[in-house]
Structures are given as structure tokens and as C-alpha cells.
Design a protein around this motif. Sequence first.
Motif, PDB file in Angstrom:
ATOM      1  N   ARG A   1     -12.055   9.828   2.088  1.00 45.06           N
ATOM      2  CA  ARG A   1     -12.098   8.810   3.129  1.00 45.06           C
ATOM      3  C   ARG A   1     -10.837   7.992   3.256  1.00 45.06           C
ATOM      4  O   ARG A   1     -10.821   6.917   3.807  1.00 45.06           O
ATOM      5  CB  ARG A   1     -13.237   7.842   2.810  1.00 45.06           C
ATOM      6  N   ARG A   2      -9.782   8.435   2.666  1.00 45.52           N
ATOM      7  CA  ARG A   2      -8.572   7.618   2.760  1.00 45.52           C
ATOM      8  C   ARG A   2      -7.931   7.846   4.097  1.00 45.52           C
ATOM      9  O   ARG A   2      -7.729   8.964   4.528  1.00 45.52           O
ATOM     10  CB  ARG A   2      -7.638   7.980   1.639  1.00 45.52           C
ATOM     11  N   GLU A   3      -7.600   6.738   4.737  1.00 47.22           N
ATOM     12  CA  GLU A   3      -6.936   6.908   6.022  1.00 47.22           C
ATOM     13  C   GLU A   3      -5.469   7.218   5.768  1.00 47.22           C
ATOM     14  O   GLU A   3      -4.867   6.661   4.859  1.00 47.22           O
ATOM     15  CB  GLU A   3      -7.074   5.641   6.856  1.00 47.22           C
ATOM     16  N   SER A   4      -4.933   8.092   6.573  1.00 45.57           N
ATOM     17  CA  SER A   4      -3.547   8.468   6.334  1.00 45.57           C
ATOM     18  C   SER A   4      -2.631   7.339   6.756  1.00 45.57           C
ATOM     19  O   SER A   4      -2.918   6.615   7.701  1.00 45.57           O
ATOM     20  CB  SER A   4      -3.227   9.719   7.129  1.00 45.57           C
ATOM     21  N   PRO A   5      -1.536   7.152   6.079  1.00 49.93           N
ATOM     22  CA  PRO A   5      -0.633   6.032   6.393  1.00 49.93           C
ATOM     23  C   PRO A   5       0.016   6.183   7.757  1.00 49.93           C
ATOM     24  O   PRO A   5       0.178   7.280   8.222  1.00 49.93           O
ATOM     25  CB  PRO A   5       0.423   6.117   5.297  1.00 49.93           C
ATOM     26  N   ARG A  20      -9.301  18.966   5.276  1.00 51.49           N
ATOM     27  CA  ARG A  20      -9.922  17.850   4.551  1.00 51.49           C
ATOM     28  C   ARG A  20     -10.323  18.262   3.137  1.00 51.49           C
ATOM     29  O   ARG A  20     -10.263  17.465   2.213  1.00 51.49           O
ATOM     30  CB  ARG A  20     -11.164  17.354   5.302  1.00 51.49           C
ATOM     31  N   ASP A  38     -17.470   2.449   0.951  1.00 51.14           N
ATOM     32  CA  ASP A  38     -17.307   3.292  -0.221  1.00 51.14           C
ATOM     33  C   ASP A  38     -18.392   3.067  -1.268  1.00 51.14           C
ATOM     34  O   ASP A  38     -18.755   3.977  -1.995  1.00 51.14           O
ATOM     35  CB  ASP A  38     -15.930   3.063  -0.854  1.00 51.14           C
ATOM     36  N   GLN A  62     -13.703   2.957   4.880  1.00 50.58           N
ATOM     37  CA  GLN A  62     -13.600   2.717   3.442  1.00 50.58           C
ATOM     38  C   GLN A  62     -14.489   1.588   2.959  1.00 50.58           C
ATOM     39  O   GLN A  62     -14.867   1.560   1.799  1.00 50.58           O
ATOM     40  CB  GLN A  62     -12.163   2.350   3.088  1.00 50.58           C
ATOM     41  N   LYS A 100      -6.330  -0.009  11.771  1.00 55.15           N
ATOM     42  CA  LYS A 100      -7.066   0.883  10.865  1.00 55.15           C
ATOM     43  C   LYS A 100      -8.579   0.835  10.999  1.00 55.15           C
ATOM     44  O   LYS A 100      -9.219   1.860  11.067  1.00 55.15           O
ATOM     45  CB  LYS A 100      -6.712   0.588   9.405  1.00 55.15           C
ATOM     46  N   GLN A 121     -16.541  10.490   9.306  1.00 57.48           N
ATOM     47  CA  GLN A 121     -16.367   9.717   8.093  1.00 57.48           C
ATOM     48  C   GLN A 121     -16.642   8.250   8.333  1.00 57.48           C
ATOM     49  O   GLN A 121     -16.342   7.724   9.395  1.00 57.48           O
ATOM     50  CB  GLN A 121     -14.950   9.886   7.587  1.00 57.48           C
ATOM     51  N   LEU A 122     -17.185   7.633   7.305  1.00 59.87           N
ATOM     52  CA  LEU A 122     -17.399   6.197   7.384  1.00 59.87           C
ATOM     53  C   LEU A 122     -16.130   5.494   6.915  1.00 59.87           C
ATOM     54  O   LEU A 122     -15.338   6.066   6.180  1.00 59.87           O
ATOM     55  CB  LEU A 122     -18.557   5.795   6.485  1.00 59.87           C
ATOM     56  N   ARG A 172       0.836  -1.194   0.000  1.00 61.17           N
ATOM     57  CA  ARG A 172       0.000   0.000   0.000  1.00 61.17           C
ATOM     58  C   ARG A 172       0.872   1.245   0.000  1.00 61.17           C
ATOM     59  O   ARG A 172       0.651   2.184  -0.760  1.00 61.17           O
ATOM     60  CB  ARG A 172      -0.910  -0.027   1.235  1.00 61.17           C
ATOM     61  N   GLN A 173       1.918   1.212   0.847  1.00 60.31           N
ATOM     62  CA  GLN A 173       2.751   2.403   0.947  1.00 60.31           C
ATOM     63  C   GLN A 173       3.494   2.697  -0.343  1.00 60.31           C
ATOM     64  O   GLN A 173       3.668   3.843  -0.711  1.00 60.31           O
ATOM     65  CB  GLN A 173       3.734   2.258   2.097  1.00 60.31           C
ATOM     66  N   GLU A 195      10.580   6.095   5.503  1.00 60.06           N
ATOM     67  CA  GLU A 195       9.696   5.220   6.271  1.00 60.06           C
ATOM     68  C   GLU A 195       9.671   3.829   5.681  1.00 60.06           C
ATOM     69  O   GLU A 195       9.706   2.829   6.379  1.00 60.06           O
ATOM     70  CB  GLU A 195       8.273   5.771   6.214  1.00 60.06           C
ATOM     71  N   GLU A 228       1.173   4.390  -2.553  1.00 56.46           N
ATOM     72  CA  GLU A 228       0.975   5.778  -2.155  1.00 56.46           C
ATOM     73  C   GLU A 228       2.195   6.620  -2.518  1.00 56.46           C
ATOM     74  O   GLU A 228       2.068   7.752  -2.959  1.00 56.46           O
ATOM     75  CB  GLU A 228       0.708   5.873  -0.653  1.00 56.46           C
ATOM     76  N   GLU A 257      -6.806  13.772  12.769  1.00 59.78           N
ATOM     77  CA  GLU A 257      -7.803  12.973  13.477  1.00 59.78           C
ATOM     78  C   GLU A 257      -8.115  13.570  14.849  1.00 59.78           C
ATOM     79  O   GLU A 257      -9.246  13.539  15.311  1.00 59.78           O
ATOM     80  CB  GLU A 257      -7.322  11.524  13.657  1.00 59.78           C
TER      81      GLU A 257
END
Lengths: 896, 184
Positions: free
Chosen positions: B180-184, A465, A721, A718, B112, A715-716, A38-39, A54, A42, A316
Motif C-alpha cells: 500500500r505504499r504510494e509511490s513518491p 504490484r 493499515d 495507508q 496523496k 487499495q485502501l 520521507r524521500q 530529484e 526511501e 496507477e
Amino acid sequence: MSSGRVDDPGDRSPDRPEGLLSSEERRRLEATIRDLNRQFLELEEDGLASSLGELSDRLQALAREPAIQRRAPLSEVLETLRELLDQSARAEAGWSSSDTDLLLEALANILDEARHPGSWPPELGRRLEELCRARRMEGGQSASEDGANTDPPASGETLEAHPFGNLPDIDDSFLLELFREQFFETSAEIEELLLRLEKGTDDAEVAGALKRHVHNLKGAAFQAGLEVVGSYLHAFEERLRRLEEIDDLAAAGRLLGGVDTVTAYVRTPSPEGAERLRVASQELLSDDWQPTVAVVDEIESSQSPISGQTIRVQIEKLDELLDVTGELVQQQIRLDSWLGGLRSIVDGFSRVLRRHRKLREYLDAQRLKMPAEVGDRLVGLERSIRIALGDLHKGVTSYMSTTETDAASSRSLTARLKDHVMSTRMVPVRTLFASVPRIIRDLGRSQSKSVLLVLEGEETELDRRVVDAVRDPLLHLVRNAIDHGLETASERRAAGKPTQGRLTLAARQHGGMVHLRISDDGRGIDPERVRQKAVGAGLLEASDSSQLEESELLELVFKPGFSTRDEASTVSGRGIGLEVVHRAVAALNGQVEVESRLGQGTSFLIKLPLTLAIVRGLIVEAGSERFVIPSSAVENLIQVEPAQVGTLAGRTVLELEGRSVPLESLTALVGAPPRLEEPAKSEALINVVLLTHDERDLGVLVDAPLGERWTVVKQLSQVFDSARLASGATTLGSGEVVVVLDAGELVRAGAHRRGSSFEEVGFAREATAPPPARLRRVVLGPDLEENELRETLEALGLQLEATSQASEVLVRAQDSAVVLILLRISPADRRTVALVKRLKGDERTRRVPLVLVGTEDSDTLRREGLEAGASGFIVQSEVGGESFSRMIHRFTRRGL
Amino acid sequence: MSPNSSPIEQEVIRHVLRDRAHRASQSHATVEHDGTPLLTFSLGGETYAVEAARVREVMSAKPICRIPGADPKLRGVVNVRGGLVTVLDTCRLLDLPPDGRATSLLVLELPKLQLALQVAGPLDLALLDNRHRPGASTHGDESSCHRAVAVSGRLIGLIDPDRLLAALPTPSHRDRPNGRRESP
């Protein structure tokens, strides 16, 4: 990752075959690799050097997994991968997608190899090593070295020393500021960790944290263009690694002086400081390294521009703060309503006092007619009551006024708190603009276009946001402007324009909205080509096209499937184009407009709300559920008479001041289960929320409007979605969670439900028109006595459909003509409850009301049935009676 | 701990908490269990379990907010101390017939995503013998989010919380209002 070091006792088991993974190991390995995947993806999106750091740490953590350590080849591969990443971070080389491809391939194979030893393809290892070696050579030689470049094409152009070096008019102080912020935050921690190591803390976590911090700072330093700092931190890191190798981390304390040297430089950069750092870097790397003593006197005297004034807070946390503030606002509203009640009690008191005065007057008048002792007694009593009442009244009144004063100040404090909390979420749009220069540089270079970037209104603030959500659409427009909008230098020269193209990004606040304008002085959009394309793509009839204004033609560029480019370029115009921008902005409750002049340029205007986190919304009831509809999309809340509802081209519409608005029931749109009891109020008027979104209207019929208020949208996850109708959720004062609807999606969903008939809107037709000729069926479950029911049901215009088994009910109930299901339920039979649940769980049958006929009047039976999802329950003995008829009417009349 | 949990639930929660405290008090390397504690529950007449250490909280029935248009495997969201927790329709997830008694919520420890399973009582603790803990060779197919394990002579379905995520609809990358993307 710190909690990841749980040694599975099973690992040590001598009889575990060498190749096998314990489930715990596999789970952790899979999780780590999933995260890494995933990273990397991104990273590909944002390309930040700090995330390279990281990632490198994560790879290291992966290498420490016992499952990996048992296999030497995998450890080596991971080391190569890390080096690749480090090289990229060091060289500011960015990260190409071919790099990502290779890494993802490697990760997938690592997992395979861990699971099934021997499956590692040696060829992949060779490829990785070759790439690594090639990069090493580039790194060692100068950046302009071309001869040894055996790499994928990406590296050639990304090996520039400084990302913004060649761009005029662009201020990179922002990145520098970010780095400083991060530096001052972490340098204190680095010092503390060094001290702990010096004291002899033999803790792998301390060393790990230290390396992580240094590594991240290193990446950020290169990113900010502070090469001398980055190189020093690299040397620092290298020294740490060597110390670790000889197991002498205690000596790390001697690195403390170095931290001071760097700190001094970051505070007040100077050529001398840079030189000092350069020397220190070399010393750190030399074989006979000795601690450097910090020679820094100016630390105390120089003022620090950043530290102490700002801290970084996770968004958050701000969301939570806002949540609480929202609750407080609602609490305030409740308090105000209590206060209203108190006020009416005080008023009541005044009335009692007035009555009492009358009593006294009467008593005075009558006193002489009474026996003396009665009169005296009464007067005495009256007097004591008067005094007591007077005291009470005085007390309550003063209490009331104090409370009102306090409530007023609490109200204003709450409002101020809300404003302040909101303001903490606001960030200047320059954070949004920050990545634009790099894109312009890379794109401009690859397309041989010279671009002057002008930024205006960078200090304009927007909710964080919103900034995050508008980044992609904005960058899309920027890419579009360079790719499609601006001409090449020679084209511009031929057109008599300056060879350098001009791209302007401007931000300005307009009331509760922020306007972002992206304009270029390029070739502009040719309305004639738009017309041809639109007709060609079937978006427009050739005959209609001639009637459109130029501005209307331009709006077509936002339509799905529109692109003016004949062949898609790699940059933009992959057939998705501006539609995506339009959608994304609309999803933010914003708008996007386009203006263009042929030969002079194009300008896109994005209008955005300042914030998304707090939404003013209308709370409505639909079926047995409640929803919030954002007020921004609500044109009006009206009560209409049945006569205003009609049918147009097969769908139900609301006639409203000369226009026809499609009407839909919210209960049907959201698939809400019907209410258990009918509301007591009169059904003569229906409540309609008029929505306008994107120039489309929809009347939404709701069961009851419950007032308007500010709500904090959470927020809900994911996983929701695909639930497009829900834009989030909010908690009402009672703790009840309510879905916040996405008005745009609601209007869209309404438009797609073409052909909704009168009854499907949930409207009581008999009020205006004769009973519909449409077929309305009732499905009867097995074991129900058909004859007993026939009379009542047919009297209501319903057709019976008997079944002999549960599976038949499931099938029959899917027919759209079915308006009701009747099922028999008895204590002995569990199957009915299961059937109810299946019917209610199935998308196709959920909408149909379901009434249970109980063989006995038992509360348990009733509760079980209703809990399973039935809409009503009636006892067998009442079937055929008046109450039964009323209940059936109630459920079937609504249709939905 | 929800104030209106049943006594048995409270008992189980106490066990779980104590067990976790015990584990936390020892360094990882020295943990030597007789077995892995499992929290068992019933669903559609069958017994299922989750590793007790992965259960953060057990709650009795709560009003669930349905999300219109969501995958039917997702029952909705509940409010847990101001935060939103996603509730799974466990029966649907495991392809079981609906179980009306499944009203208790097991809130899981997941990275998460705040996730809860709807389960039916009785809730109980069992120990899975580590020596019998299946390693690479598991029963059931790889993609399933549960597998059969034998505990004190009977077969129960052990649910792997990490695999639940894979069984859920994959998030699309469309543009959402609040990103809605959660931050890493």
C-alpha cells in the motif's frame, strides 16, 4: 512543486517582524521538509542515483522559499546539502545511512531556524561543510585515493566506478535499456524547453523544468554506467547554471547541438561518439564556450531499439484501466442475466402460440355449431391474432438470436480485454532480480565471500504490484543466503567445494502461480541445531521434537522468534528473520517453503499468485454489511444443520467429516452492526464458509452468501493499515463499496478469539439444546417502566438491569453478559439519540443490539433512532405485546 | 457536484468554484484579497471552517463503507466517481459529541490522500481578514489540527487540512499484499 509559488500577500507586509513566518509559509515549509524527510528515508531503502537528482531539485525548491531566502545562512546550508547530493549522484557513490542521518538532522534544524531564528547550531554547518569538502577532494582525485579519506566508512567501498564491474555473468543491459527509455522520453522535452528559452521565454518554470530533466538524466546515466554521457550532462547542467547566472538563458538554444550529439551516442554507442562527447563536455566547461555544431548524420539511418515501441505508464493508470475493465466484466454479467430474462419471455411466447393452436383447433371443431356470422367473425379474429402473433414471434426470435450472438461476442471481447489489461501489468521478474547483483557484490565483499550469481527464467512475468511487494522478502532471503548460507572461501576449500559460492535465483510459471527459487550451495541448515534452538526458544517441547521429521523441523525456521545465529549480524538475523518473509509472502496469498541438505545448500521456494489486482471472491452478508472473501482461501461453502455444531474445549466447533473446525460468526469477527430485519428464509440451516489458510481452518458463519464473482481490488489508503482484516475494497455494480477481507487475517483473528461460546457464534441454540444456563442481561435505560417489561423479558430467559442515568448505561453495557439494551426515546429528549451514538461508537458496546421504546408512534423519532445506530424501534403502547416479545427474541437469540 | 445537494450547498459550491476560478485567472503575485474565503459549517453546535480553496467538492450524504478494525476517527470510505475517498469522523477528531446531522461530506484538496470531512450544515462562506490572520502566534496548541480565529466578531474553529494527517494513525511499514505504499 510548480504550484508552490504562491506569494502570501502577508509576506510583503512591512510590519511583519523579520523572524516571523506567515502561516502559509510555515505550512509550505513544513510540507516540503516532510516530503524531503520521507524521500530521504526511501532513498536509503532503494539507493537510486536518480532519486538523488530529484532530491537535489527539491532542496533547490526549498531554498527558493521566501522564508529561507530571508535567512542567508540557511540558503548556504541548503547549497551545501545539494552539493553533497550532487557529489553522490556524480560519483555513483550511493548513499550511506550516516549521510541520511546528517541530512535529516540538518532538515530538522532548518525548520527550527525558520521558525525561531538563531537556533541553528553552527557546529552542524561545519560538519556538513567538512563532509562536502572531503567528498570534493575524493571526487577530484581518483576513486582509489585512500589517504584523504576522512569520511564515514560507507564511502570507501561505494566509490567503485561501475556497480557491476567486478561481477562475472551479470548482464547490466537492463539498466541501460531503462536509461535509454528515459532518455528518449525526456530528450524531446529538453529540446523543446531549449527552443522555448531561445525564443526568449522568460519563465523560471521552463528553466527549472529543463534543469530537472537534465539532472535526472545525469543521475540515470551514471546509474546505467554511461559515464561519458553522465559527465556530458553534468557539463551541460553546469553551462546552464552559468548562463542563468549571467541572465542569458536565451543563449541556451545553442546547447541544442549538444543534445543531438548525446542522442546519437545513446542510440549507437561508439568510441568516436564517446570521444565527441568528451570533447563537447570540455568545451561546455571552458570559459570561452561557443556553441558546438552537431555533426551527426547517422541518426536517421540507425534503427532505434527502444523509442516508439515502448512507453512508460504509471501503474496507477493501469489500476484505473483495470478498475474500468472490472466494471465492464460485471456489466457483462448483468447483461447476461437480462438475456436470461429475455429468453424466458421468448419461451413464454412459444407457449402462447401453442395455446393459440389449441384455440384454433377448438374453434374449427365448434364452428359448425355456431351461427355463421359468429363463426366467421371468430375465425377472422383468430386469423388476425395468429398472423400478428406469428410476426411478433418471428421478430422476437430473430431479435433474440442476434442479441445472443452479440452478447457472446461482447463476452469474449470483454474477456480478451481483461486478459490484455492484465498483461499490461505484467513485468518480467528481471526487474525484481535487477538489484540483486549489487547486494551480492557489496555483501560478498564485506564478508570476503566470492559469489557467482546465476539467474534463470528472468523473462517470467508477474504483476507489477506483486513484484513490488515481494521485493523485500526476496532480498531478505538473498542477504540471508550470503550471510548465513554461504561459507567463506577458506571454509569452502576445507569442505572440498569450489571457493566461489553459487547463488541461484530462478523463476518459473506454474499455472496461475509463479515459483521463485532462491538456492545456494552453502553449508545448509543443520536440523539438529534447529531442534535445539526451537526447544531453547520455547517453540517446541523437547519430548515432541524427537518425533518431528526433518522437513517439519526445517519449517520451524519460519516461526516468530527463531534464529539460528547466536549473535545478530548487521545484515540479517536481527531476531525477525524468516518470519517476516513468511508473513509477507502469506500476505500475498503465497507460500514459502524451505529445503536444505547439510553441507550441500539451502533452497527457498516462494509461490506467488500471478496477480493481485483481480480477485475471485465470494460476496457474503454479515449483519447489515457485505464483504468479499477471496475464493483462493475458501475451501467450501456449506449449509450445515444445527446438530453439526458442538463445543470442544470451550469453543464452538463444527463437526465435519470426522474433523472439528472452529466456528466463528463473521458479524462478530468484523464487528458488523446487526441487521434491521430478519431474513425471511428458514433458520434451520446455517451458512458456513470454510476457510483454509496456512494450514489452519476456520468455519465462518455468514448470514447469506450472495454469489461468487471477479472483483477488482482497490487499495485502501495507508491510514487504514491497522485495519488488518481489510485487504482492500471493491465496488459492486451498484456503486456500493465493499471491503475485501484478508482471509489469512480472518483465520488468524478466528484463532485468537479462543473461548467463543455457542451464542457468540450467533447460532440459534434452542434448535439443538435446552436454553443456556449462561446469564443473559438486558440493560434498561433511565425512565423505562421496569414492571411493564419484566414479564416479557424474563419469559425469554433474560435478566433485567435497570439504570437511572445515561452514564450508568454506558458502563453496564460493557459487560459481556449483556445481550440487549432498551432505551426510552421521546421527541422532547435529545439525550437518547446522543446516548445511542455513544453506545454504537464505543468498541466495547457496539456489539450489543439496541432497541428504542418510543413514547409516540412517530416516523421522525423512528428514523432518528435507527439512523443513530439503534437496531429496532417499538412504540410504548406495544410493550408487553406479542410483537414486542418477538422483536426482543429476535435480537437476543442471535446473541451478537 | 452531487445532483442531490441541497440548494444552499449548491450555492456554496458555486461560490467556491467562482472564487477559485477568479484566483486562478490572476497571476499569483497580484492576488490581493480582502480576506481568505472560508467555508464554515457546524458540528456539535459549534462553528468550524476550512479554507475554501482547500475544499474540492461538497457532497450530500453517501453510503459509507466501514472498514473493520480501523481507527474510530476513520468512518470508512466512499465511492466518488469510481475512486475511494477516506471519510473522517470529524466529531471524534475534534473531540466533540457525535452529531447525527453531520452527513455532508467536504472532500479536501490534499496531496496523496483523498480525504473527506463529515460535517453538518448550514454551509456558508465567510472571509477571514488577512491582516488578522494569525502568523507564528496562534491560539491553541501546536499539535491541534484546528485553531480559533475571529470572523465577523465570532470565534470559529479553523481546521488545517494538512494537520489532519498528523492526527490520523501513522501508517505502519508492514508488508501488505498490494504494497500500500504510494509511490513518491
